[in-house]
Design a protein around this motif. Structure first.
Motif, PDB file in Angstrom:
ATOM      1  N   UNK A  80       0.801  -1.214   0.000  1.00  0.00           N
ATOM      2  CA  UNK A  80       0.000   0.000   0.000  1.00  0.00           C
ATOM      3  C   UNK A  80       0.831   1.259   0.000  1.00  0.00           C
ATOM      4  N   UNK A  81       0.307   2.287   0.619  1.00  0.00           N
ATOM      5  CA  UNK A  81       0.883   3.621   0.535  1.00  0.00           C
ATOM      6  C   UNK A  81       1.880   3.879   1.651  1.00  0.00           C
ATOM      7  N   UNK A  82       2.133   5.147   1.937  1.00  0.00           N
ATOM      8  CA  UNK A  82       3.224   5.510   2.845  1.00  0.00           C
ATOM      9  C   UNK A  82       3.024   5.013   4.272  1.00  0.00           C
ATOM     10  N   UNK A  83       1.790   4.804   4.700  1.00  0.00           N
ATOM     11  CA  UNK A  83       1.576   4.274   6.048  1.00  0.00           C
ATOM     12  C   UNK A  83       2.120   2.851   6.176  1.00  0.00           C
ATOM     13  N   UNK A  84       2.157   2.112   5.068  1.00  0.00           N
ATOM     14  CA  UNK A  84       2.820   0.811   5.039  1.00  0.00           C
ATOM     15  C   UNK A  84       4.324   1.004   4.851  1.00  0.00           C
ATOM     16  N   UNK A 115       5.394   5.031  -2.015  1.00  0.00           N
ATOM     17  CA  UNK A 115       4.706   6.302  -2.235  1.00  0.00           C
ATOM     18  C   UNK A 115       4.391   6.997  -0.940  1.00  0.00           C
ATOM     19  N   UNK A 116       3.349   7.751  -0.908  1.00  0.00           N
ATOM     20  CA  UNK A 116       2.327   8.330  -1.700  1.00  0.00           C
ATOM     21  C   UNK A 116       1.407   7.620  -2.632  1.00  0.00           C
ATOM     22  N   UNK A 117       1.221   6.326  -2.651  1.00  0.00           N
ATOM     23  CA  UNK A 117       0.481   5.689  -3.715  1.00  0.00           C
ATOM     24  C   UNK A 117      -1.012   5.682  -3.440  1.00  0.00           C
ATOM     25  N   UNK A 118      -1.753   5.447  -4.525  1.00  0.00           N
ATOM     26  CA  UNK A 118      -3.201   5.258  -4.432  1.00  0.00           C
ATOM     27  C   UNK A 118      -3.493   3.778  -4.673  1.00  0.00           C
TER      28      UNK A 118
END
Length: 230
Positions: A57-61, A82-85
């Motif tokens: 997933x995104x930056x929290x991961x 990221x930053x990813x969606x």
């Protein structure tokens, strides 16, 4: 003098146009290509475990650097970027999911989707597409979706994030081995506002106290699929 300036001015305008077009092209999944390459660069020399719990997933991961020690004895892989969606993980599934043959995928994304202007329904549909893509290769893989977290930085977007969460939760209940992990109760205070003490100074990303809530919520999910932390 005016006629002499026209050509340099035209060239400057063209450069601006080309530059802005290039930046626009980098707003899709391609913007993460170098990061994805770096993520998987060591796989050949040091292969990650097969049939593990894959965090995607995104930056929290991506910023969850203690996953291995948070779930001792559980084989884990972190492929946050990221930053990813949501759709970015779908796009790169061939590189960051398929090679590892995961038994369980823990997925967090959707936060940036809403922040970038996607509607709750688009986020829901993108998650459905993610599940469909992963199950094209692994029909029986279990998927745990971590609900979009409330944050101080994006509190104005919380109604849309909550609507996306509700839609994903509803759909997950109709699917085999798709689990919606609801985090909001412990991440909101008594007034229903994001708990700032769980977040870093940016009001968006989490401190260890925030991840502790995620760990507690995930332990029974992992155990259900045979991954029991010591």
């Amino acid at each position: 003098m005016t006629r002499r300036l026209r050509l340099p001015l035209l060239a400057f305008v063209l450069l601006l146009f080309v530059g802005s077009s290039a930046n626009a092209q980098l707003r899709g999944p391609e913007q993460w290509q170098a990061e994805i390459t770096n993520l998987v660069a060591g796989d050949a020399a040091h292969p990650p475990p097969q049939h593990a719990v894959l965090f995607v997933g995104s930056s929290s991961i991506r910023l969850w650097t203690t996953i291995t020690t948070d779930f001792p004895g559980v084989p884990t892989i972190n492929r946050g970027f990221g930053g990813s969606v949501i759709a970015d993980s779908t796009y790169y599934a061939d590189r960051i999911i398929v090679p590892y043959h995961p038994r369980l995928i823990v997925f967090y994304a959707g936060d940036n989707d809403i922040a970038e202007g996607r509607t709750p329904q688009q986020a829901i549909d993108d998650f459905k597409a993610f599940v469909a893509r992963v199950r094209r290769d692994f029909p029986n893989v279990a998927i745990a979706y971590l609900s979009i977290k409330p944050s101080v930085a994006r509190v104005a977007m919380w109604p849309q994030m909550r609507a996306a969460n509700d839609g994903i939760a509803h759909w997950a209940r109709t699917q085999k081995d798709v689990t919606f992990v609801d985090l909001k109760a412990k991440m909101l205070d008594a007034q229903g506002k994001p708990r700032s003490e769980l977040l870093r100074e940016d009001g968006l990303h989490m401190r260890p106290a925030g991840y502790a809530i995620w760990i507690d919520a995930l332990r029974p999910v992992l155990a259900h699929y045979g991954f029991v932390a010591r």
